[in-house]
Write a protein that holds these residues in place. Structure first.
Motif, PDB file in Angstrom:
ATOM      1  N   ASP A   1       0.812  -1.210   0.000  1.00  0.00           N
ATOM      2  CA  ASP A   1       0.000   0.000   0.000  1.00  0.00           C
ATOM      3  C   ASP A   1       0.846   1.260   0.000  1.00  0.00           C
ATOM      4  O   ASP A   1       0.339   2.356  -0.244  1.00  0.00           O
ATOM      5  N   GLU A   2       2.147   1.130   0.293  1.00  0.00           N
ATOM      6  CA  GLU A   2       3.050   2.269   0.289  1.00  0.00           C
ATOM      7  C   GLU A   2       3.811   2.396  -1.032  1.00  0.00           C
ATOM      8  O   GLU A   2       4.822   3.098  -1.117  1.00  0.00           O
ATOM      9  N   VAL A   3       3.343   1.699  -2.064  1.00  0.00           N
ATOM     10  CA  VAL A   3       4.003   1.701  -3.372  1.00  0.00           C
ATOM     11  C   VAL A   3       2.970   2.047  -4.439  1.00  0.00           C
ATOM     12  O   VAL A   3       1.837   1.550  -4.413  1.00  0.00           O
ATOM     13  N   ALA A   4       3.340   2.899  -5.397  1.00  0.00           N
ATOM     14  CA  ALA A   4       2.445   3.249  -6.513  1.00  0.00           C
ATOM     15  C   ALA A   4       3.282   3.481  -7.759  1.00  0.00           C
ATOM     16  O   ALA A   4       4.432   3.930  -7.679  1.00  0.00           O
ATOM     17  N   VAL A   5       2.706   3.170  -8.915  1.00  0.00           N
ATOM     18  CA  VAL A   5       3.387   3.343 -10.196  1.00  0.00           C
ATOM     19  C   VAL A   5       2.678   4.437 -10.983  1.00  0.00           C
ATOM     20  O   VAL A   5       1.439   4.510 -11.016  1.00  0.00           O
ATOM     21  N   SER A   6       3.465   5.293 -11.651  1.00  0.00           N
ATOM     22  CA  SER A   6       2.913   6.410 -12.410  1.00  0.00           C
ATOM     23  C   SER A   6       2.090   5.912 -13.595  1.00  0.00           C
ATOM     24  O   SER A   6       2.292   4.799 -14.090  1.00  0.00           O
ATOM     25  N   PRO A   7       1.165   6.722 -14.088  1.00  0.00           N
ATOM     26  CA  PRO A   7       0.335   6.309 -15.228  1.00  0.00           C
ATOM     27  C   PRO A   7       1.140   5.925 -16.467  1.00  0.00           C
ATOM     28  O   PRO A   7       0.723   5.046 -17.227  1.00  0.00           O
ATOM     29  N   ASP A   8       2.309   6.561 -16.673  1.00  0.00           N
ATOM     30  CA  ASP A   8       3.113   6.212 -17.845  1.00  0.00           C
ATOM     31  C   ASP A   8       4.058   5.045 -17.576  1.00  0.00           C
ATOM     32  O   ASP A   8       4.800   4.611 -18.479  1.00  0.00           O
ATOM     33  N   GLY A   9       4.046   4.524 -16.341  1.00  0.00           N
ATOM     34  CA  GLY A   9       4.852   3.354 -16.017  1.00  0.00           C
ATOM     35  C   GLY A   9       6.323   3.629 -15.810  1.00  0.00           C
ATOM     36  O   GLY A   9       7.103   2.692 -15.605  1.00  0.00           O
ATOM     37  N   ARG A  10       6.744   4.889 -15.831  1.00  0.00           N
ATOM     38  CA  ARG A  10       8.173   5.194 -15.765  1.00  0.00           C
ATOM     39  C   ARG A  10       8.696   5.386 -14.345  1.00  0.00           C
ATOM     40  O   ARG A  10       9.900   5.313 -14.121  1.00  0.00           O
ATOM     41  N   THR A  11       7.800   5.649 -13.404  1.00  0.00           N
ATOM     42  CA  THR A  11       8.238   6.008 -12.056  1.00  0.00           C
ATOM     43  C   THR A  11       7.473   5.207 -11.019  1.00  0.00           C
ATOM     44  O   THR A  11       6.255   5.018 -11.148  1.00  0.00           O
TER      45      THR A  11
END
Length: 630
Positions: free
Chosen positions: A177-187
């Motif tokens: 729950d403390e991890v998220a990926v950017s919409p473009d998948g780069r970050t």
């Protein structure tokens, strides 16, 4: 959704994953082994989840159009939390522990083998935070984020955090729950504790998902924890910012952070309640849960203000048998609607869909509740300490009582900055207690959450007086209404609730009996607990500065007047409230000749979680109440 399977032959229930559709829930995994931490891929074609393999938690992926789940990780120490998908569905990112000295997979395997060969069981440390809840933090491992490429089976994961290493404190929810990926998948954005011997702070970091660059901390100057990153559609990051580090109930604000510059602007920073479990819809709307006057509600944020998405009355028709509207928690965006859990003191949790109307999605507990009357919930407001209004929820015994007013059982919540909300709990279940003919009272005493930050902070540095006055005021109000029998009243609670029980029992003999679970009884001994940050401020002083001031609110200082028969409960593995707190209470009461009974669990911690032990816990508590309230 994750659903435990009822199996009376197992102490640890198997959990299965279910798909919820228009025809109701259907199982996706078998009963052979527990499946947890589900993560649906962006296209909803694949489901990643965690399952044990050779005594290690590993990630498995299941195609939802048919086929068998395939294990996709073989990590030496297993995975530590929920996987997070990249948008192209070719990879998942997982938190995992690796060796501190050699964080490669080979180095970590060697570390694991060396630990398995150890003949000793010693813990050695020089750190202040060396254990947390029921876990020792003295092993030589740190957390890393690993990218697992599903289209390259058999290859080693890519370590995205490299030699940074970080910690996620166990027991604070799923590390995923403390991890998220950017919409473009780069970050990838992640919140975690860096290696720091001061009070640990969760800080916000970003890392390229292709492993091409180092991690950057975006919030090095944040005064306290930053947590739960979520990307907005435009690539900015939503996160919670706590205002004070050493006061766990300090206000939390929502900020939007630019991942390139670290600049941030407030989204919700002037609100008098606490946002929790926030999520972002595909349209960029922020939905979150909060507590309001003893109940869980969902809200959205628009133009820096909180607006009700669904207050309690919108779900009152889910359980017509109860007058209580219950609570909503755990929101999940679902198109234009929101899925959430609804429960009440008399209703186990079920999934609801909130849109133009609120509809019940699951009814998994219907068969178990068939023909059962769990009582009726009513609300009461009393004038408590300092002349303030204090909210109370009353759960009336099913069918009422034929021979005069019922007995009274106070369920006193822990924290102290917490709540016995109008929500279902598998521990300290109010309906089970009410089923024995008792009127159950849950008091939102001073220090409770869900009213205002000032109300929550009002007992900071002074734990006993205002809450004790609120319990007495509620008791007096119920007696004045002829709602309870004043000769048959009990106080029960755990952790801080156990503290308030023992404080009350040492200052009054009006209650026929008490139940003190994991009770804080002696402030001096609490420095042996796991979390000592802010402890001096919370209790009114540090013992090395003013010993008398630091102990004046300890129940142990008032044992001379303690005469209430007490059931004392404690677990050996409780690092939050060390077991000597309970054993000393029991020893004093027996030495004084006060009726007392000890329920000790050598294999439980702050809570009793094993099925067999839980049944013993309920049996002992109910029998103790029956013995003294009949």
């Amino acid at each position: 959704m994750v659903v435990p399977v009822t199996d009376t032959t197992r102490d640890d229930p198997v959990t299965r994953l279910y798909r919820v559709g228009v025809d109701g829930p259907s199982p996706l995994t078998t009963e052979d082994a527990s499946a947890t931490a589900p993560a649906l891929s962006p296209s909803s074609a694949l489901l990643a989840f965690v399952r044990e393999h050779e005594d290690r938690s590993q990630v498995h992926v299941l195609p939802l159009d048919g086929g068998e789940a395939q294990r996709v990780t073989d990590l030496p120490l297993g995975v530590a939390g929920r996987p997070v998908w990249l948008p192209d569905e070719r990879s998942v990112i997982v938190p995992a522990r690796l060796s501190t000295d050699d964080p490669s997979l080979g180095g970590t395997r060697a570390y694991r083998e060396s630990q398995e060969r150890r003949a000793d069981t010693a813990h050695v440390t020089e750190r202040r935070l060396y254990r947390f809840w029921d876990t020792w933090l003295t092993d030589a491992t740190t957390m890393h984020l690993l990218r697992v490429d599903l289209d390259r089976p058999g290859t080693d994961p890519v370590d995205l955090t490299g030699d940074v290493g970080f910690a996620m404190l166990p027991g604070l929810g799923d590390p995923g729950d403390e991890v998220a990926v950017s919409p473009d998948g780069r970050t990838v954005a992640w919140c975690a504790v860096r290696d720091d011997d001061d009070a640990p702070r969760y800080l916000l970091h970003v890392t390229p998902t292709d492993g091409s660059g180092p991690s950057r901390c975006l919030t090095p100057e944040a005064p306290a924890h930053v947590w739960r990153p979520r990307f907005l559609p435009d690539g900015r990051i939503l996160a919670g910012f706590q205002r004070e580090l050493e006061f766990y109930a300090s206000p939390c604000d929502l900020f939007v952070v630019d991942p390139g510059t670290g600049d941030r602007e407030p989204l919700l920073d002037d609100w008098d309640l606490q946002p929790d479990a926030w999520e972002v819809t595909t349209a960029g709307q922020v939905v979150f849960a909060t507590e309001r006057r003893g109940r869980g509600v969902l809200c959205t944020v628009r133009e820096r203000s909180a607006h009700p998405l669904a207050d309690g009355e919108r779900v009152s028709d889910l359980r017509p048998a109860t007058s209580s509207p219950g609570s909503l928690t755990s929101p999940v965006p679902a198109g234009d609607d929101v899925l959430a859990l609804h429960s009440a003191l008399t209703a186990p949790p079920e999934v609801v869909r909130i849109g133009a109307t609120t509809t019940l999605v699951t009814d998994l507990c219907a068969d178990a509740l068939e023909g059962r009357d769990l009582g009726m919930v009513t609300d009461l407001v009393v004038t408590g300490a300092a002349g303030d209004d204090v909210g109370v929820r009353l759960l009336h015994p099913p069918g009422g009582t034929a021979d005069g007013p019922p007995s009274l059982v106070h369920l006193i919540h822990g924290g102290p900055h917490g709540l016995f909300a109008d929500a279902w709990s598998w521990r300290w279940n109010a309906a089970v207690v009410a089923s024995r003919g008792h009127l159950v009272a849950t008091v939102d005493f001073h220090g409770s959450t869900s009213y205002s930050h000032a109300f929550t902070r009002s007992i900071h540095g002074e734990w006993p007086t205002l809450p004790a006055a609120d319990i007495h005021a509620t008791t007096d109000a119920l007696i004045a209404r002829d709602a309870v029998d004043p000769e048959r009243m009990a106080i029960t609670g755990g952790s801080y609730g156990g503290y308030l029980v023992t404080w009350l029992a040492a200052h009054t003999d009006r209650f026929a009996c008490a139940v003190a679970h994991a009770a804080v009884t002696d402030f001096g001994g609490m420095w042996a607990g796991d979390w000592t940050y802010g402890w001096a401020d919370a209790l009114g002083g540090a013992p090395w500065k003013d010993h008398a001031a630091s102990l004046r609110s300890s129940p142990a200082a008032h044992y001379a007047d303690y005469t209430t028969p007490t059931l004392v409960i404690h677990g050996d593995n409780d690092h939050r409230v060390p077991i000597d707190q309970g054993l000393a209470l029991y020893g004093v009461l027996r030495a004084k000749g006060v009726p007392a009974r000890l329920l000790h669990f050598p294999d439980e911690h702050h809570w009793v979680e094993g099925r067999a032990n839980s049944l013993v816990w309920y049996g002992e508590v109910l029998d103790w109440l029956d013995r003294h309230l009949r």
